[in-house]
Each structure stands twice: as C-alpha cells, then as structure tokens.
Design an enzyme around this catalytic site. Structure first.
Site, mmCIF file in Angstrom:
data_model
loop_
_atom_site.group_PDB
_atom_site.id
_atom_site.type_symbol
_atom_site.label_atom_id
_atom_site.label_comp_id
_atom_site.label_asym_id
_atom_site.label_seq_id
_atom_site.Cartn_x
_atom_site.Cartn_y
_atom_site.Cartn_z
ATOM 1 N N TYR A 1 -2.059 -0.601 10.523
ATOM 2 C CA TYR A 1 -2.115 -0.839 9.068
ATOM 3 C C TYR A 1 -0.815 -0.370 8.400
ATOM 4 O O TYR A 1 -0.228 -1.093 7.593
ATOM 5 C CB TYR A 1 -3.329 -0.116 8.479
ATOM 6 C CG TYR A 1 -3.553 -0.396 7.013
ATOM 7 C CD1 TYR A 1 -4.082 -1.613 6.587
ATOM 8 C CD2 TYR A 1 -3.238 0.555 6.039
ATOM 9 C CE1 TYR A 1 -4.295 -1.872 5.224
ATOM 10 C CE2 TYR A 1 -3.448 0.303 4.686
ATOM 11 C CZ TYR A 1 -3.976 -0.909 4.286
ATOM 12 O OH TYR A 1 -4.181 -1.173 2.945
ATOM 13 N N SER B 1 0.848 -1.193 0.000
ATOM 14 C CA SER B 1 0.000 0.000 0.000
ATOM 15 C C SER B 1 0.883 1.242 0.000
ATOM 16 O O SER B 1 2.041 1.194 0.444
ATOM 17 C CB SER B 1 -0.872 0.020 1.256
ATOM 18 O OG SER B 1 -1.557 1.254 1.376
#
Ligand code: NAD
Length: 255
Positions: free
Chosen positions: A155, A142
C-alpha cells in the site's frame, strides 16, 4: 462572510473513480453541490446503480479501473454522455495490511492495479478531453505515500508511486492540465473500519487511530472532499504537482 452558496463547478463535468462510497462518494456529492455534473465510477453496474438509486443525480461510469480496459470504459462513458470532461478525480483504491512474508504476488498486483494502474490509465484516456477543457486532475494518494508504515509495504509503495506519478504528469501536462495529489490521513470509511479493526472490533480500531494524530482526531469525509475540491478549483490555479497532506500534521515530525 457571505452566506452565498459556492458554485465553483457550475457547468463542469467531473468523473470520480471509486465514487460509490466513502471518500469518493463524499467528493462526488460535494462537486454536485457546487454545480457540477458528476459521473461516479464503480467496478460493477450493481455497485454504481445502488448508489445512483440513493442519489439519482449521479451519472454511471462503470469499469474496473484496476484494468486498462476498465479505465477506458469509465472515461469513454463520460465523454459519450457529456462530450467533455473538466475534472478527473482518481480516488478508487484498496488497502491491504500484511507483513512482507505474507505479501503474495497476487496481493502486490491487486494493490498496484487498483491504486496505481488505475491512475495512470484513467489519465491516459482522459488526457485529450482534459487538454481541451484546460482541466484538472486530483489523485487521492495517502499519508502512506509520504511516510512509511509497517505491515503495509504494498500500500505504501502504491501511494508513493501515486505521489511521484502526480509530479511527473504535472510537468508533462502543463500548461494545459494541473495535476495534484491529496494525501489524507485516516478518515472513517469501510476501508479503515475493516483495515484497522482490533481483533474484529472496528470501533476500537478507529478509536485508537484518533490517538495516533497530533490533533487527537482523524479526518472527516467533509474535510477530504473540501481539500479535493480546492485542488481542483480555480482557487488553486497556480498549484500544480503538489502532494497536499491532510493529516493534522502527522507527516511533519515526531510527537
Ligand atoms: P472505500 O473502500 O470506502 O472506497 C473505495 C472505493 O473504490 C470503493 O467504492 C471501491 O469499490 C472502489 N474501488 C476499489 N478498487 C476499484 C476498482 N478496481 N475499480 C473501480 N472501483 C474500485 O475506501 P475510502 O477510504 O473511501 O478510500 C478512497 C481512496 O482514498 C482510496 O484510494 C484510499 O486509498 C484513499 N485513502 C483513504 C484513507 C482513509 O483513511 N479512508 C486515507 C488515505 C487515503
């Protein structure tokens, strides 16, 4: 330019973790459209079968890849069915948005398990087959593995781990297997509709995300799939260990 349809993955076997919906499903369809036999992984038989009802060309590879046993089950079922594996796409993942105070041990563990443990152990069980096929791995990390964003420390940590795990294994598994990561910015999926909703308003949350990018829009499923297929393909044969940003320039400076 030739109108000939590309078939870069004819005869290849591909496993996409978390392939039942969202980015994983788009990647699975793109591989199929380019000639691959595609196995889609999902946590439960129910989730995998409901996608296969819509798209019967996919092969099921059931397993909770947040658990080591689930990684083994998913990879083993593909090897049993096809006898080989050419491409592993580690796409399964979850998103959690919490302050540091709100981040419990349970949240931390679930994010790390789904986003990092899954990658490490799917690769572990696939590595012998990928060595034989001189295969390729793409880990869906990501933009949050390259930049720090507030209220998403678990995350961001998990995706940063995927980026560096990719680099480590790119060294360890060369010259037989290439290992790369894709670092997408926001793409509209169930994950981002729920994750960025503003007071429950998912459309408004996604609209605001468009403005947060230098190109004034978010990415598309097709762009995420195209970048993934490129990294997995022979066209990227001399690309190994990269974390390719696909975020309209969001990680290269302030704007
Ligand atoms: P999504 O929630 O729509 O799909 C994720 C898929 O992974 C689902 O099918 C889910 O069931 C599956 N999954 C989650 N944990 C699993 C587990 N333990 N075992 C098996 N399957 C599991 O999300 P998405 O947006 O399509 O995200 C796909 C990947 O891309 C994730 O790794 C995510 O972190 C990453 N990513 C997404 C975006 C985005 O904007 N959508 C941006 C950057 C990175």
């Amino acid at each position: 330019m030739s109108n000939e349809k590309k078939a870069r993955f004819k005869g290849k076997v591909v496993l996409v973790t978390g392939g039942t919906r969202g980015i994983g499903r788009a990647i699975a369809e793109a591989f199929f459209n380019e000639g691959a036999s595609v196995a889609i992984n999902g946590r439960t038989e129910g989730s995998v079968n409901s996608t296969i009802r819509e798209f019967p060309n996919f092969t099921p590879a059931v397993g909770d890849v947040g658990k080591v046993s689930g990684c083994k089950d998913a990879v083993t079922s593909v090897l049993k069915k096809f006898g080989k594996l050419d491409v592993l796409i580690n796409n399964a993942g979850i998103f959690e948005k919490h302050s540091i105070e709100q981040t419990t041990e349970e949240i931390w563990d679930s994010v790390m398990n789904a986003n990092v443990r899954s990658v490490q152990f799917c690769i572990k069980y696939a590595v012998e087959a990928l060595r034989e096929s001189k295969g390729s791995i793409v880990n869906i990390a990501s933009e949050s593995g390259l930049n720090g964003y507030p209220f998403t420390s678990a995350y961001c940590a998990s995706k940063g781990a995927v980026v560096n795990l990719t680099r480590s294994l790119a060294m360890e598994l060369a010259p037989d297997i290439r290992v790369n990561a894709l670092c997408p910015g926001v793409v509209e999926t169930d994950m981002t509709r729920a994750g960025f909703a503003v007071n429950g308003d998912e459309a408004e949350g996604i609209r605001l995300q468009h403005d947060a990018y230098p190109l004034k829009r978010i990415g598309t499923l097709e762009e995420a799939a195209a970048a993934t297929l490129f990294l997995a393909s022979e066209e990227a044969g001399f690309i190994n260990g990269v974390a390719l940003p696909m975020e309209g320039g969001a990680t290269v400076g302030k704007w």
